[in-house]
Scaffold this active site. Structure first.
Site, PDB file in Angstrom:
ATOM      1  N   GLU A 136       0.845  -1.188   0.000  1.00 44.24           N
ATOM      2  CA  GLU A 136       0.000   0.000   0.000  1.00 44.24           C
ATOM      3  C   GLU A 136       0.884   1.243   0.000  1.00 44.24           C
ATOM      4  OE1 GLU A 136      -2.973   0.097   3.009  1.00 44.24           O
ATOM      5  OE2 GLU A 136      -3.680  -1.944   2.599  1.00 44.24           O
ATOM      6  N   GLU A 200      -7.909   1.746  -5.682  1.00 44.39           N
ATOM      7  CA  GLU A 200      -9.075   1.631  -4.788  1.00 44.39           C
ATOM      8  C   GLU A 200      -9.723   2.985  -4.558  1.00 44.39           C
ATOM      9  OE1 GLU A 200     -10.573  -0.389  -0.614  1.00 44.39           O
ATOM     10  OE2 GLU A 200      -8.499  -0.668  -1.262  1.00 44.39           O
TER      11      GLU A 200
END
Length: 310
Positions: A136, A200
């Site tokens: 991430e 996302e």
């Protein structure tokens, strides 16, 4: 036994929709294989690029509120994740011998705190069977870590937009400035050596502007609408269990509440639910597209720019 698939960009001329499927256990791999084998439509409509062992195991199977970990938990959970990767990798190679999806190890909170820790953690995942590790990207330091890992020979997938380990929750790219900041991050991870990206909670027009380009990295979107050429990231658990809150954009196949776990989570039940979700995805009926916050002028500007060159 075949080699694991390359990322989506390596399949020129393949019109199937690329899929990244998030799961956790070997019996879920068995359910996916059953769903695919029972549907010629799926075999023609979707390409199962990769299976990712996701750190959301903390929330699904362990009942936690988030994927964040306290300092004393981080080493233990990395061990748990590596064990799950080994289990999933072994079963996937048995059940998909002709076209084995590549295995992604989702790097949990704290496992890439600095370059040295990241190399050790990624090596643990690779020895367990991960072909690729996913990070991430919630700070500039993570970009430097990606560069370090790729220099050491690891294959890396970068997660952009909303990052659960980084906090927040707002949709990304609701303005031109936000879109260009996201584009800059995509170029950074590409230049650092990432071979693919997860996107996302992006505005769909930002998603499309970034992905529908010949020079784009292979991508897998979640809660970001659809694109012409990019893939989708789907979650096995979400195909079966409804979230505890009103969620318009979650899979419509979810019929069970989590208190029905594990009874409602048999191999047959998972196969039916994930098969239905993959069918909707192949047909372009999933995901739905959240409304954009961008103006018509903003959308036109995005369509005419080159996010990978600017």
């Amino acid at each position: 036994m075949s080699e694991p698939l390359a990322p989506a960009r390596g399949h020129q001329g393949d019109s199937r929709r690329p899929i990244k499927l998030n799961l956790y256990r070997d019996y879920e791999v068995e359910a996916v294989a059953q769903a695919m084998a029972g549907s010629p439509v799926l075999e023609m409509g979707v390409r199962l690029d990769c299976l990712m062992v996701s750190d959301s195991y903390l929330m699904t199977h362990l009942g936690r509120d988030s994927t964040r970990l306290a300092r004393g938990e981080q080493a233990l959970f990395l061990e748990i994740m590596a064990g799950l990767v080994k289990e999933v990798s072994h079963r996937a190679r048995q059940l998909f011998p002709a076209e084995t999806p590549y295995i992604v190890g989702d790097m949990p909170d704290g496992s890439v705190a600095n370059g040295e820790i990241a190399v050790r953690s990624a090596d643990q995942m690779r020895r367990a069977g991960a072909d690729v590790v996913k990070l991430e990207v919630h700070s500039e330091a993570v970009v430097a870590t990606i560069e370090r890992l790729t220099r050491e020979g690891f294959r890396v997938m970068a997660h952009l937009g909303y990052t659960p380990q980084g906090g927040g929750g707002a949709r990304v790219g609701g303005s031109l400035d936000g879109a260009h900041a996201l584009f800059a991050s995509a170029r950074q991870v590409r230049d650092a050596g990432a071979e693919s990206i997860v996107l996302e909670k992006l505005d769909e027009f930002v998603h499309r502007a970034l992905v529908d380009r010949p020079q784009a990295l292979p991508s897998y979107a979640i809660f970001s609408g659809k694109s012409e050429t990019g893939g989708q990231s789907l979650n096995i658990w979400d195909s079966v269990f409804k979230p505890s809150f009103r969620a318009r954009y979650f899979p419509p196949t979810a019929m069970e509440t989590v208190d029905a776990f594990p009874t409602a989570y048999s191999v047959a039940a998972i196969a039916a639910h994930v098969g239905a979700l993959l069918t909707l995805t192949a047909a372009g009926e999933f995901p739905l597209s959240p409304p954009t916050l961008l103006s018509v002028e903003d959308v036109v500007a995005l369509a005419s720019c080159d996010p990978w060159a600017e």
